[in-house]
Design an enzyme around this catalytic site. Structure first.
Site, short mmCIF file in Angstrom:
data_model
loop_
_atom_site.label_atom_id
_atom_site.label_comp_id
_atom_site.label_asym_id
_atom_site.label_seq_id
_atom_site.Cartn_x
_atom_site.Cartn_y
_atom_site.Cartn_z
N ASP A 195 9.13 -1.78 -43.69
CA ASP A 195 8.56 -1.03 -42.57
C ASP A 195 8.16 -1.96 -41.44
OD1 ASP A 195 6.53 -2.13 -43.96
OD2 ASP A 195 5.25 -0.36 -44.00
N ASP B 213 6.68 -7.01 -43.63
CA ASP B 213 7.90 -7.46 -44.29
C ASP B 213 8.74 -8.39 -43.42
OD1 ASP B 213 7.32 -5.76 -46.47
OD2 ASP B 213 8.07 -4.07 -45.34
N CYS C 6 0.84 -1.21 0.00
CA CYS C 6 0.00 0.00 0.00
C CYS C 6 0.87 1.25 0.00
CB CYS C 6 -0.92 0.01 1.21
SG CYS C 6 0.01 0.11 2.74
N ASP D 99 11.36 -2.17 -49.90
CA ASP D 99 9.92 -2.33 -50.02
C ASP D 99 9.41 -0.95 -50.45
OD1 ASP D 99 7.24 -3.31 -49.53
OD2 ASP D 99 7.28 -1.98 -47.80
N CYS E 57 3.27 1.93 2.80
CA CYS E 57 4.56 1.22 2.76
C CYS E 57 5.62 2.13 2.15
CB CYS E 57 4.46 -0.03 1.90
SG CYS E 57 3.21 -1.20 2.41
#
Lengths: 743, 119
Positions: A629, A633, A15, A430, A18
């Site tokens: 990209d 690919d 909590c 590409d 702590c």
């Protein structure tokens, strides 16, 4: 020692109270200047003075508060830095003391200088007492390392240095203490304390300089870590709160003012600005960002003020991912290093055997003073051998090379990728999203028969709305722009590599390329001229058929990236062939390729055939780099010798590719290959010198030149050469920092 | 040939054979590890050969007690790990091997070697 920052895990927190209890307990430790505990990550970050605070003390403080500290994550970057500085300082002090004492002994014993020195320094006992601290205090680390190694039945540099200098020292001590005994066996009682002391001094000096230079090879990581912002201004209840970066949570709203760093990754909610991302992408021009756009932690806000929502924190931020990737690359080994590793593991035992051989040969064959010559030449062999230079040749260059890449937005996955990139002679691009911006727009809509252009766009957009094809979005957007209300579609079907089919109202629609029309026996001869014309401009043409007759054409074009032409030209300058791969038809593809200067085009390639195309080119004996990209690919990127992803650091692309270009700049492809070539050249030069040095000078130290030219190597010069060989290799690697990359 | 030269030759021969046997013919004992192992870094690695299970995370704690600068870094190249080992401090690395085989690790300069056998 300086203050350090350490982060460690805490177990047992549940909590917010702590957090308070732990911070209080840690701050109560004298010497702790700050402690921040994060409940979400269950980690504590503590700033403390290492001269008064130990890890055990921190651990005790955590235990005292009722929790458990896990210090096993290892030392922080600050601690590592502090430890390195301490080791450097120790080396420097020992080197200075050894060289001062060694210099005095040298002055009192070297034939050319002896007459100028005080009588005290010429006394052998004084020389012995001056040598003792050098041999057994400064040289203690050599002995310790030797003993540890011998216990493990291994040997290293220190073994050679400690044996070599001990032989020189013991011989000199015997000569000094028992001169008459030495004379009785026919030797002149002349000690060589200067040899022992100066060798230790020079080798320690060499190690000190080498340690400093080596620190320079790992600067990239330090620089990247230094980019991280320390605090964030979180907006809570309408007010700004400055909190440590470790406490930022996902979803926090963070305000950034002009001139401030963006603390973590997120999305702009309010405001706009121009942001300098050069530290991450290497791209020097600031990027304008508005609401909804992504901002990256550690980048610099230039002009406006904005508020953004944190989406990635801690180890998930792009900066953290980049640091991890560079660390990984620097931890990997280049294949070329394997041979150096093999030789290094046999090197020292072989040198020890050569030293024994040298002693035996000189003792047995030597005519005058065989024992003295045998000892001096044996010492020279032990001292001149330098396995360190071989060990440093590859990793130092890899560290500088990968760091240099990161500075320019080129992230290299591992040393092997860097080595392979050097051999690339074919680059496959590409098209969509790589050479182009990946944001196609509708350029032309043509209608035939009694159809209106708006009808064509309506039909095309209605049917494409259900499609996931990259061009579909462009058509739907165009329809929205024209305020066309879309209809509903039935019996939608995507035909891979051809297009889509379906029913709008009672009309049967076919929308796609020529192959789709041919397969469905649609006559499109009447539109051939228009199609050809559009394709010659590099546009992708889609035909629309309604109820079995051609009704219209929609042409879409993507814009080329600004860096495409320069990127391809830069590769050409390196003598590398560029190839474009695309699903477009040959004519459209050729038109786009021509615009960027690519002559070889692989057109009408379906996504699942890209990998096969890469393999076909490899089968011709080419070393192929595939630029894509990322996600679509991935198989082709993996199949290529080097996969290069254009993407952000957080992209999946990083996993699939060997190299990632964060800046998405196509000029960086050539820059990455240039970096690889220069790094490999540095490695080869380093290995050549390191091997050449040992191969040439060890025989010289053994006395191979003596029968012909009466040349022997003084052990002092041997130690000088040895120290210089390691430094020259590290220095040569550091030269890589000076190369200019056009990324 | 004088007796001293004969003695030196014999001792030299013996020394060379001993050097070869001592350094190059040693066999490291393989230590089987389940989830955690402490490796002492002093004149090499103890244990130098560890076997670990496939697909499970194994924590390796390196503890360097040797000032030799060769040993200041440990490189587990197959796992892309290069760590600086400060003197007298524990440094932990975690690995989760996905394939069986023998993987070497070494000091930063490749002088000292150890092996990780994944079973």
């Amino acid at each position: 020692m300086p203050n350090v920052k350490k982060t460690f895990s805490i177990k047992g927190m549940h909590c917010a109270s702590c957090v308070y209890a732990l911070e209080k307990a840690l701050k109560a430790v004298p010497g702790v200047s700050n402690a921040v505990v994060n409940l979400a990550s269950e980690k504590a970050t503590v700033d403390y003075d290492t001269s008064t605070v130990s890890e055990d003390l921190l651990s005790d403080a955590v235990s005292g508060a009722g929790y458990k500290a896990d210090m096993s994550s290892g030392p922080s970057i600050d601690e590592v830095q502090a430890a390195k500085l301490l080791e450097q300082k120790t080396l420097r002090n020992k080197a200075v003391v050894s060289l001062v004492l060694g210099g005095l002994i040298f002055w009192g014993s070297f034939p050319g200088l002896i007459d100028t020195s005080p009588a005290l320094l010429q006394n052998f006992f004084v020389q012995m007492f001056l040598t003792i601290p050098v041999q057994f205090w400064a040289g203690l680390s050599f002995y310790r390392a030797t003993i540890s190694a011998l216990k493990k039945r291994s040997a290293n540099m220190d073994t050679l240095v400690s044996i070599g200098t001990t032989v020189a020292f013991v011989y000199s001590a015997v000569v000094t203490i028992f001169p008459s005994t030495v004379e009785k066996v026919g030797l002149e009682p002349m000690p060589y304390f200067d040899t022992a002391a100066v060798i230790i001094g020079l080798i320690l000096l060499g190690r000190y300089l080498e340690a400093r230079a080596k620190a320079g090879t790992s600067e990239a990581i330090k620089k990247l870590i230094g980019l991280q912002a320390k605090t964030a201004r979180v907006v809570k209840d309408g007010k700004d709160h400055d909190i440590p970066i470790e406490e930022v949570r996902i979803g926090d709203l963070i305000r950034v003012r002009p001139g401030e760093k963006v603390p973590v990754d997120g999305i702009i909610i309010e405001g706009q600005s121009s942001i300098d991302e050069s530290m991450i992408s290497g791209e020097s021009i600031p990027v304008d960002k508005v609401g909804g756009e992504v901002v990256i932690g550690a980048t610099m806000n230039k002009t406006g003020m904005f508020t953004f929502k944190a989406t990635k924190i801690g180890s998930d931020t792009m900066l953290a991912q980049i640091i991890k990737l560079v660390e990984d690359a620097q931890g990997s080994k280049a294949p070329i290093q394997r041979i150096a590793d093999q030789i290094s593991s046999y090197f020292v035992p072989v040198v020890l055997m050569l030293a024994i051989l040298t002693f035996v040969i000189w003792y047995v064959v030597g005519s005058t003073d065989p024992l003295l010559f045998a000892i001096l030449n044996t010492v020279a062999v032990l001292i001149i051998a330098c396995p360190c230079a071989m060990g440093l040749a590859t990793p130092t260059a890899i560290m500088v090379g990968t760091g240099k890449g990161a500075e320019h937005g080129i992230l290299i996955k591992d040393a092997e990728s860097l080595e392979t990139a050097n051999k690339i002679n074919t680059v496959i691009f590409d098209k969509t999203g790589t050479l182009t911006n990946g944001k196609p727009v509708v350029t032309d809509t043509l209608a035939f028969g009694n159809h209106a252009e708006k009808d064509i766009l309506f039909m095309a957009a209605t049917i494409e709305r259900a499609s996931e094809h990259s061009l579909a979005e462009a058509i739907v957007k165009e329809a929205e722009k024209e305020n066309i209300e879309l209809g509903s579609i039935n019996k939608f079907q995507a035909v891979p590599g051809q297009g889509v089919t379906g029913e709008v109202g009672h009309k049967k629609i076919l929308f796609g390329n020529r192959r789709l029309m041919e397969e469905n026996s649609i006559d499109f001869n009447s539109a051939s001229d228009q199609v050809l014309k559009l394709e010659n401009f590099g546009k992708t043409v889609m035909l629309l058929a309604i109820d079995g007759a051609l009704a219209g054409i929609v042409a879409v074009a993507d814009t080329l990236k600004d860096s495409a032409v320069d990127g391809v030209r830069a590769l050409k300058d390196l003598g590398i062939e560029s190839v474009m791969i695309t699903g477009d038809n040959q004519r459209t593809a050729s038109a786009i390729a021509a615009k960027v200067g690519i002559t070889k085009v692989l057109a009408e390639v379906l996504p699942d055939q890209k990998e096969a195309e890469v393999r076909k080119i490899q089968a011709l004996g080419k070393k192929v780099a595939m630029i894509g990209d990322g996600i679509n690919d991935a198989p082709a990127l993996a199949a290529a010798d080097v996969g290069i992803a254009m993407g952000s650091g957080t992209d999946v692309a990083i996993e699939a590719a060997n190299i990632t270009l964060i800046n998405k700049n196509l000029k960086s492809v050539a820059a990455a290959i240039t970096l690889s070539k220069k790094t490999m050249r540095t490695i080869k030069t380093n290995l050549f010198w390191a091997f050449g040095y040992n191969v040439v000078l060890i025989p010289v130290a053994m006395g191979i030149l003596y029968p012909f030219f009466e040349i022997l190597l003084n052990p002092i010069y041997a130690s000088m050469a040895m120290a210089l060989s390691s430094i020259s290799v590290v220095g040569n690697s550091l030269f890589l920092k000076q190369i200019k990359l056009k990324a | 040939m004088n007796i001293d030269k004969i003695v030196v030759t014999i001792l030299g021969l013996f020394g060379s054979v001993f050097t070869y046997w001592f350094f190059l013919m040693k066999k490291d004992k393989e230590v089987s590890v389940t989830d955690l192992v402490d490796i002492l870094v002093a004149g090499g690695y103890s244990p130098a050969v560890i076997s670990i299970p496939l697909g499970k995370t194994t924590q390796i704690n390196f503890f360097r007690k040797d000032p030799n600068s060769c040993l200041e870094e440990v490189v587990l190249a197959d796992f892309k790990i290069r760590k600086f080992l400060p003197l007298n401090q524990k440094v932990t690395v975690q690995i989760k091997p996905q394939v069986k085989g023998t993987f070497n690790f070494s000091c930063g300069m490749g002088m000292f070697h150890g092996k990780i056998v994944v079973k």
